[in-house]
Design an enzyme around this catalytic site. Sequence first.
Site, PDB file in Angstrom:
ATOM      1  N   GLU A  44      77.690  37.370  12.571  1.00  0.00           N
ATOM      2  CA  GLU A  44      78.654  37.707  13.615  1.00  0.00           C
ATOM      3  C   GLU A  44      79.611  38.772  13.081  1.00  0.00           C
ATOM      4  OE1 GLU A  44      81.592  35.272  16.646  1.00  0.00           O
ATOM      5  OE2 GLU A  44      81.486  34.591  14.570  1.00  0.00           O
ATOM      6  N   LYS A 113      77.814  35.851  23.587  1.00  0.00           N
ATOM      7  CA  LYS A 113      78.345  34.564  23.138  1.00  0.00           C
ATOM      8  C   LYS A 113      78.942  33.781  24.309  1.00  0.00           C
ATOM      9  CE  LYS A 113      81.410  32.756  19.474  1.00  0.00           C
ATOM     10  NZ  LYS A 113      82.347  33.193  18.406  1.00  0.00           N
ATOM     11  N   CYS A 154      77.854  31.648  16.235  1.00  0.00           N
ATOM     12  CA  CYS A 154      78.976  30.962  15.587  1.00  0.00           C
ATOM     13  C   CYS A 154      79.453  29.702  16.336  1.00  0.00           C
ATOM     14  CB  CYS A 154      80.116  31.945  15.356  1.00  0.00           C
ATOM     15  SG  CYS A 154      81.305  31.389  14.092  1.00  0.00           S
TER      16      CYS A 154
END
Length: 274
Positions: A44, A113, A154
């Site tokens: 990321e 995301k 993440c």
Amino acid sequence: MSGGLAVAVCQLTSVDDYQANLKQIKGVLAGLESAPPDLICFPENSLYLRVREGTPVPGIDLESAVFTELSSWARKYGSVVHLGSVPLLRDGKMYNSSVTLTPDGGIRDSYQKIHLFDVDVEGEKRVRESDVFTHGTQPSLLEVKGWKLGATICYDLRFSELFLHYAKLRVDAILIPSAFLVATGKAHWEILARARAIESQAYVLAAAQGGVHRGIQGGERSTYGHSLIIDPWGEVLAACPEPFSPDQRVLRATLSRERIDKGRAQIPMRNHRR
């Protein structure tokens, strides 16, 4: 049925400058040129990491020369390069988005995301990712040489329903590019990543940011590191040490379908799911 998939999971210490990070990424890629893997995974914030909370984040679009330069490498060496996430401008909004570069010259915004990191962790600075980014809305699959890969970024790691979605699709591996805080990394990183591999009965490829990030624009922050390659039984096949040296930032493995099939045959979760 395709054969094994050669992968490299690469740890970075990115900062708030595109060119500095591009130089770091190109250095990692240069070290892979003698034996290019099928898939290269970066973490990321690979091309831009906001070091000081609250500062503006300059977004880029898919036409950026940064992507063109890395795409040329992917074409030359026949590898898929997965940039774990970048601040990508898309339809007038900015997303924390994975970008995938393919050997045929493709540059694809492959996943946005879904779960944004808005937290107040004791001992850490307040983080508000939604101050900058728009939530993604859809899971996403990648295919590399016949291998089916589920995409996450993440904080998504904490939301088991996303991984259940990929488990039901029978993915072969799940990508978890990350930039974990040190405190939460120590407490949760490896146990969550191994659990996701076990419950999904798939490999996990978790490229992470690690080390001390000193901002070009001032400020400093640290990330946990400890990049991982985990097999479908939950075994850690490779892990980046912390602290790590430049020659320890790349983990390599060849993923085996036999490992996937063996685990699923012993514990046939698909047949038992209700």
